[in-house]
Design an enzyme around this catalytic site. Structure first.
Site, PDB file in Angstrom:
ATOM      1  CD  GLU A 209     -42.389   5.515 -58.892  1.00 20.76           C
ATOM      2  OE1 GLU A 209     -43.154   5.323 -57.954  1.00 20.76           O
ATOM      3  OE2 GLU A 209     -42.342   6.595 -59.514  1.00 20.76           O
TER       4      GLU A 209
ATOM      5  CD  GLU B  56     -40.064  12.201 -60.577  1.00 22.07           C
ATOM      6  OE1 GLU B  56     -39.965  12.106 -59.344  1.00 22.07           O
ATOM      7  OE2 GLU B  56     -41.005  11.714 -61.218  1.00 22.07           O
TER       8      GLU B  56
ATOM      9  CG  HIS C 113     -17.430  14.829 -50.391  1.00 24.86           C
ATOM     10  ND1 HIS C 113     -16.282  15.330 -49.808  1.00 24.86           N
ATOM     11  CD2 HIS C 113     -17.788  15.729 -51.337  1.00 24.86           C
ATOM     12  CE1 HIS C 113     -15.973  16.493 -50.360  1.00 24.86           C
ATOM     13  NE2 HIS C 113     -16.873  16.753 -51.297  1.00 24.86           N
TER      14      HIS C 113
HETATM   15  O1  M6R Z   1     -50.441  12.047 -54.373  1.00 25.49           O
HETATM   16  P1  M6R Z   1     -49.115  12.624 -53.920  1.00 25.49           P
HETATM   17  O2  M6R Z   1     -48.509  13.529 -54.931  1.00 25.49           O
HETATM   18  O3  M6R Z   1     -49.198  13.252 -52.566  1.00 25.49           O
HETATM   19  O4  M6R Z   1     -48.178  11.360 -53.795  1.00 25.49           O
HETATM   20  C1  M6R Z   1     -46.868  11.489 -53.321  1.00 25.49           C
HETATM   21  C2  M6R Z   1     -46.042  10.267 -53.654  1.00 25.49           C
HETATM   22  O5  M6R Z   1     -46.606   9.124 -53.085  1.00 25.49           O
HETATM   23  C3  M6R Z   1     -45.910  10.061 -55.169  1.00 25.49           C
HETATM   24  O6  M6R Z   1     -45.362  11.185 -55.801  1.00 25.49           O
HETATM   25  C4  M6R Z   1     -45.032   8.841 -55.470  1.00 25.49           C
HETATM   26  O7  M6R Z   1     -43.724   9.075 -55.085  1.00 25.49           O
HETATM   27  C5  M6R Z   1     -45.136   8.491 -56.951  1.00 25.49           C
HETATM   28  N1  M6R Z   1     -45.474   7.112 -57.100  1.00 25.49           N
HETATM   29  C6  M6R Z   1     -43.886   8.681 -57.706  1.00 25.49           C
HETATM   30  O8  M6R Z   1     -44.018   8.300 -59.037  1.00 25.49           O
END
Ligand code: M6R
Length: 613
Positions: free
Chosen positions: A492, A485, A508
């Site tokens: 991002e 995470e 590895h």
């Molecule tokens: O709405 P969701 O939790 O299903 O979305 C999943 C991912 O698109 C979301 O967690 C994405 O990775 C985030 N932008 C991360 O910060």
């Protein structure tokens, strides 16, 4: 992903549409447009770029007078971001205007058919076939409702639609299948939108449309029909949260506000579900005898929600002794997972609309697995489709990078774990009570992680480390799951190439990428493995890496002997430690992104709600 707003009433539609679209900006978009049915018939204005460009073009909506209209923010799928590809899309004969969220999978075939009938296309989008298909059927029958029904019968894929017809200046039609659409009930006015914030200023009475629903409405009346075309009632629910929950409230970015929201939303998620040091989960529909038969748990999700699943694997296996496999939803669907009535599938999603997760859920149900969704958005598709839903009460999360939703998802995993451990008797009563007590106190500990002193320290490290090109996150056990995470956050929003590895795995292969100056963020909070992680830090330092180590307060001095820099979080019950660890990773990414001049809330190429496969 795309956002839709529609308005029918007595006020000027265009300013309402522009304001509504501004509340959907968080979904991610690259162009925007509106169409109003006014004195000159259907008039559309649209433009590539930010909403401000559309405001300028329409003179804040004044150039499009009229009391009925549709608006759209587009996240490009078919065709590049451009004025031409922006919605709304009018049919070639100018009779029908459509805004669309979703994907029409058979659009090429339909386009060829329409071209063979003399229709000209003006964009590269799949949506343009919808307006033309409706127009084609309308020319045949002169019955708009029937034309829309016939057209959607031919569509394969997902769609939330707002439809206007030149010959019906007071009426709008909305249709929903596999893309979100809500219907708002005002006083002498109605609304449609992709999400509640877009219309909350005008009404709190909202119905979450079902798949296959069609709404036909004017300012004074509305009729709903289900997928079979039968008249149905769609009763409004009252939204209880305030619009301010979806506003920045004095913070420079939604992400920062949402980071600071965490203690409160964790209280909302956890406290009502713990009584006398026991978890009370009335939402779990399965009886103890059914739960005792569960032989395997899959945790299916995407992105950060999937990373919650990676933490959950350690916690569930350790506490409940059930083999648990986290799997990304886009893989689960096509991996022929072995499922039966003794499999429990947990689907985690903030938005509740993620296309891959929704499809995986349908697959699991088809194979008779027990399904439980952990969702933030009330009434969303995943919440409706699962056997049961546990809501994370994070409130609206607007920043694309999740923070408070991640934290409440994790908290919900702890609740499920402790609930199951009690039913399955896999933990001693005293252990369960101690963990429940710690969980109840988690919001306070999160608050401590957000102390000014800690934030100042993180700001300092972000300001000195922000210009690294690459970063590696390493950790063991639960820490390795948190690394995933932390690494995603940095990628991002700060656009730093970042990799997360189990610390023992570096040698590895990936260690060949460590060069003098490479940034390594090491998490070392799992006490029994602390020394092993220190050994891994020594390995990367020997190759020149610059190491920032995150550990618990009690291990700070030890960590300082090995790492270049050390930041700490309080020590908590070991199962809950990941919840504290993620906080400095969120703030580090936030301040790093700021230092790099990135658009923190709306990072490039990303959408908040990923409703395409
Ligand atoms: O709405 P969701 O939790 O299903 O979305 C999943 C991912 O698109 C979301 O967690 C994405 O990775 C985030 N932008 C991360 O910060």
């Amino acid at each position: 992903m795309c956002g839709i707003v529609g308005y029918v009433g007595r006020q000027q539609a265009a300013p309402i549409l522009l304001d509504g679209l501004s509340k959907l900006e968080y979904r991610g978009y690259d162009s925007a447009g509106i169409c109003v049915h006014g004195p000159m018939g259907l008039e559309a204005m649209k433009t590539k770029g930010r909403l401000q460009a559309l405001r300028d073009k329409t003179d804040d909506g004044k150039k499009l007078p009229g009391v009925i209209g549709i608006g759209h923010t587009r996240w490009a799928t078919h065709g590049a971001p451009s004025d031409q590809n922006s919605h709304p899309h009018l049919s070639d004969d100018g009779v029908i205007a459509v805004v669309h969220n979703g994907i029409i999978e058979n659009y090429m075939e339909l386009k060829e058919m329409l071209i063979s009938k003399g229709c000209h296309f003006h964009s590269d989008t799949d949506t343009e076939v919808i307006s033309n298909l409706i127009a084609l059927h309308y020319r045949e029958h002169h019955d708009l409702l029937e034309a829309v029904r016939q057209a959607i019968r031919r569509l394969e894929g997902s769609y939330a639609l707002g439809i206007l017809c030149r010959e019906f200046p007071r009426q709008m039609i909305a249709v929903k299948k596999d893309s979100p659409l809500i219907f708002g009930f005002g006083d002498g006015e109605y609304f449609i939108a992709s999400d509640v914030p877009a219309i909350l200023k005008h009404t709190r009475k909202v119905a979450y449309l079902e798949d296959g629903d069609m709404a036909v409405f004017t300012a004074n009346s509305v009729s709903f029909y289900n997928a079979l075309g039968e008249p149905v009632r769609r009763t409004p629910e009252t939204i209880t949260w305030e619009l301010s929950a979806a506003e920045r409230g004095g913070f420079p970015h939604f992400m920062l506000k949402e980071i600071y929201d965490q203690p409160n939303v964790l209280r909302d998620t956890i406290h009502p579900r713990i009584q006398n040091n026991h978890v009370v989960l009335d939402e779990i529909p399965f009886s103890p005898s059914v739960l005792k038969k569960i032989r395997r748990i899959y945790i299916v999700a995407c992105g950060s929600s999937y990373y919650v699943g990676c933490v959950a694997k350690y916690i569930l296996e350790k506490s409940c002794k059930i083999p648990t496999e986290p799997i990304v939803a886009s893989e689960f669907r096509y991996a022929d997972p072995i499922l039966d009535e003794n499999t429990l599938c947990l689907f985690i999603s903030q938005s509740g609309e993620t296309a891959d997760t929704l499809a995986a859920l349908r697959e699991a149900k088809a194979q008779k697995a027990k399904t439980l969704a952990i969702v933030n958005v009330v009434g969303s598709a995943i919440a409706k489709a699962a056997d049961q839903v546990l809501y994370t009460w994070a409130g609206p999360e607007i920043a694309v990078a999740t923070t408070k939703a991640y934290s409440t998802q994790l908290a919900t995993i702890y609740l499920i774990t402790l609930y199951l451990a009690e039913v399955l008797e896999t933990m001693a009563q005293e252990e369960i009570q101690a963990a429940c007590k710690a969980l109840y106190g988690l919001p306070e500990q999160i608050q401590a992680c957000l102390s000014q002193e800690r934030i100042t320290q993180i700001q300092y490290y972000a300001s000195t480390l922000f210009d690294h090109r690459d970063a590696f996150f390493i950790g063991r056990n639960l820490d390795s799951a948190t690394c995933l995470e932390g690494s995603l956050k940095l990628k991002e929003i700060a656009y730093i190439h970042s990799e997360a590895y189990a610390a023992g795995e570096l040698k590895h292969g990936p260690i060949s990428l460590i060069e003098p100056g490479t940034l390594v963020l090491a998490i070392a909070t799992v006490a029994p493995l602390f020394e092993k992680t220190m050994a891994n830090i020594k390995e990367v330092k020997a190759r020149g890496a610059h190491v920032l180590c995150l550990t618990t307060e009690d291990l700070e001095q030890e960590a300082k002997k090995t790492a270049d820099h050390v930041i700490t979080v309080p020590k908590i019950h070991p199962l809950l430690q990941p919840s504290l660890n993620v906080i400095p990773l969120q703030t580090f990414s936030y301040y790093t992104a700021l230092a790099r001049g990135c658009d923190v809330d709306q990072p490039r190429n990303l959408a908040k709600s990923v409703t395409v496969e």
